[in-house]
Design an enzyme around this catalytic site. Sequence first.
Site, PDB file in Angstrom:
ATOM      1  CG  ASP A  70      -0.584   1.716  -6.352  1.00 37.62           C
ATOM      2  OD1 ASP A  70      -1.600   1.790  -6.129  1.00 37.62           O
ATOM      3  OD2 ASP A  70       0.514   1.791  -4.834  1.00 37.62           O
ATOM      4  N   GLY A 130       0.978  -1.317   0.307  1.00 33.84           N
ATOM      5  CA  GLY A 130       0.166   0.192   0.443  1.00 33.84           C
ATOM      6  C   GLY A 130       0.662   1.034  -0.332  1.00 33.84           C
ATOM      7  CB  ALA A 131       1.060   4.427  -2.241  1.00 40.03           C
ATOM      8  CG  ASN A 167      -5.750   1.928  -7.194  1.00 34.30           C
ATOM      9  OD1 ASN A 167      -4.748   2.115  -5.842  1.00 34.30           O
ATOM     10  ND2 ASN A 167      -6.761   1.512  -6.883  1.00 34.30           N
TER      11      ASN A 167
HETATM   12  O1  MRU Z   1       0.920  -4.133  -5.135  1.00 32.35           O
HETATM   13  P1  MRU Z   1       0.338  -3.281  -3.658  1.00 32.35           P
HETATM   14  O2  MRU Z   1      -1.149  -3.946  -2.734  1.00 32.35           O
HETATM   15  O3  MRU Z   1       0.979  -2.289  -2.997  1.00 32.35           O
HETATM   16  O4  MRU Z   1      -0.937  -2.295  -4.074  1.00 32.35           O
HETATM   17  C1  MRU Z   1      -1.761  -1.086  -3.616  1.00 32.35           C
HETATM   18  C2  MRU Z   1      -3.020  -0.249  -4.063  1.00 32.35           C
HETATM   19  O5  MRU Z   1      -3.263  -0.105  -5.396  1.00 32.35           O
HETATM   20  C3  MRU Z   1      -3.256   0.728  -3.347  1.00 32.35           C
HETATM   21  O6  MRU Z   1      -4.681   0.789  -4.080  1.00 32.35           O
HETATM   22  C4  MRU Z   1      -2.304   1.894  -3.272  1.00 32.35           C
HETATM   23  O7  MRU Z   1      -1.477   1.613  -2.838  1.00 32.35           O
HETATM   24  C5  MRU Z   1      -3.077   2.821  -2.546  1.00 32.35           C
HETATM   25  S1  MRU Z   1      -3.344   2.349  -1.315  1.00 32.35           S
HETATM   26  C6  MRU Z   1      -3.613   3.867  -0.036  1.00 32.35           C
END
Ligand code: MRU
Length: 336
Positions: free
Chosen positions: A235, A47-48, A244
């Site tokens: 992201d 998650g970002a 995203n």
């Molecule tokens: O590959 P990930 O699980 O890190 O991807 C995360 C996402 O795409 C989330 O939607 C994004 O980071 C937003 S988190 C507030």
Amino acid sequence: MIPRTIERAGGTIRFIDQTLLPERLEIVECTDIERLATAIRRLEVRGAPAIGIAGAYGVALAALQNRNSDFDTFVTEVSAAADYLRGTRPTAVNLGWGIDRVLGAIGRAGSVGSAKDAAVAAADAVAREDEETCRRIGAHGAALLPHNARVLTHCNAGALACATWGTALGVIRSAVADGKNVSVTACETRPLLQGARLTAWELAADGIPVRVITDSTAAFLMRRGEIDCVVVGADRITDDAVFNKIGTYMHAVCARHHQIPFYVAAPLSTFDPGRIESEVLIEERDRAEIAAFNGKQTVPVGVRCTNYAFDTTPLDLISGIITENGVLLPPYDRMP
Ligand code: MRU
């Protein structure tokens, strides 16, 4: 409320290993940046905003553990550790943002001792501010949700993707805290199932009604009138698109076709002003993530797989971008 996703206790970083959910809630204690880098690559921390915090803590850890007394050598070595962490995942802008905040604090210090203190203070601030930011995003976004809102979300932009509370799920938590009835449809999010495993787990833990669907069910539910709005995280937000989790774009296209509002909830640290979509690398992950399911091979040996972790949604498909400072609306000609 579930434990914080990632936090610091002295020279130890504690984080939830998200690969084990929903079967097991396990906290990992980590004291070196190699372990932290592995955790980011394996999506133990993901998650970002959460990887932004991990990056910031990682640089603080590298600073605390560095034995040099010469300031220039110290800065050079800590910067190399920062670059190593930066290389773990390429798409979410928050990772570099968190790392650079701590490097900036180190660079402004005049000595090794004060740089170590400044690094720890800056990393702690990144984590602390994340919660404040999510709660402000939540408050702005909650006002957009109608009573009895049936919200579709994709991936996990919740407490687990941040320090706590969440961005897209923060909007839902804030609406529920305001007394609104909200129910959530979580897309399972192939191939790593962040929606099924993580979004459903954290909403259920908070008693917020949630059901899980396969990603390909979303369009049908929109057609049947079962979705009032879509709220997702991001992201990276360039001047022309929102990055995203892979699958977000198809939801945006379907939402527009069915005239359903499509909102993105993201902190200002996710914006990447002055950059456009084509300049950003989309992470491609291992073939193994999609070539097997439940321990069984699903793709014939030798057949190529394409496993993009993220996609891009052009801004004209987005009804509003919910930030900590308010909601940005089309035509997005004054991006922060
Ligand atoms: O590959 P990930 O699980 O890190 O991807 C995360 C996402 O795409 C989330 O939607 C994004 O980071 C937003 S988190 C507030």
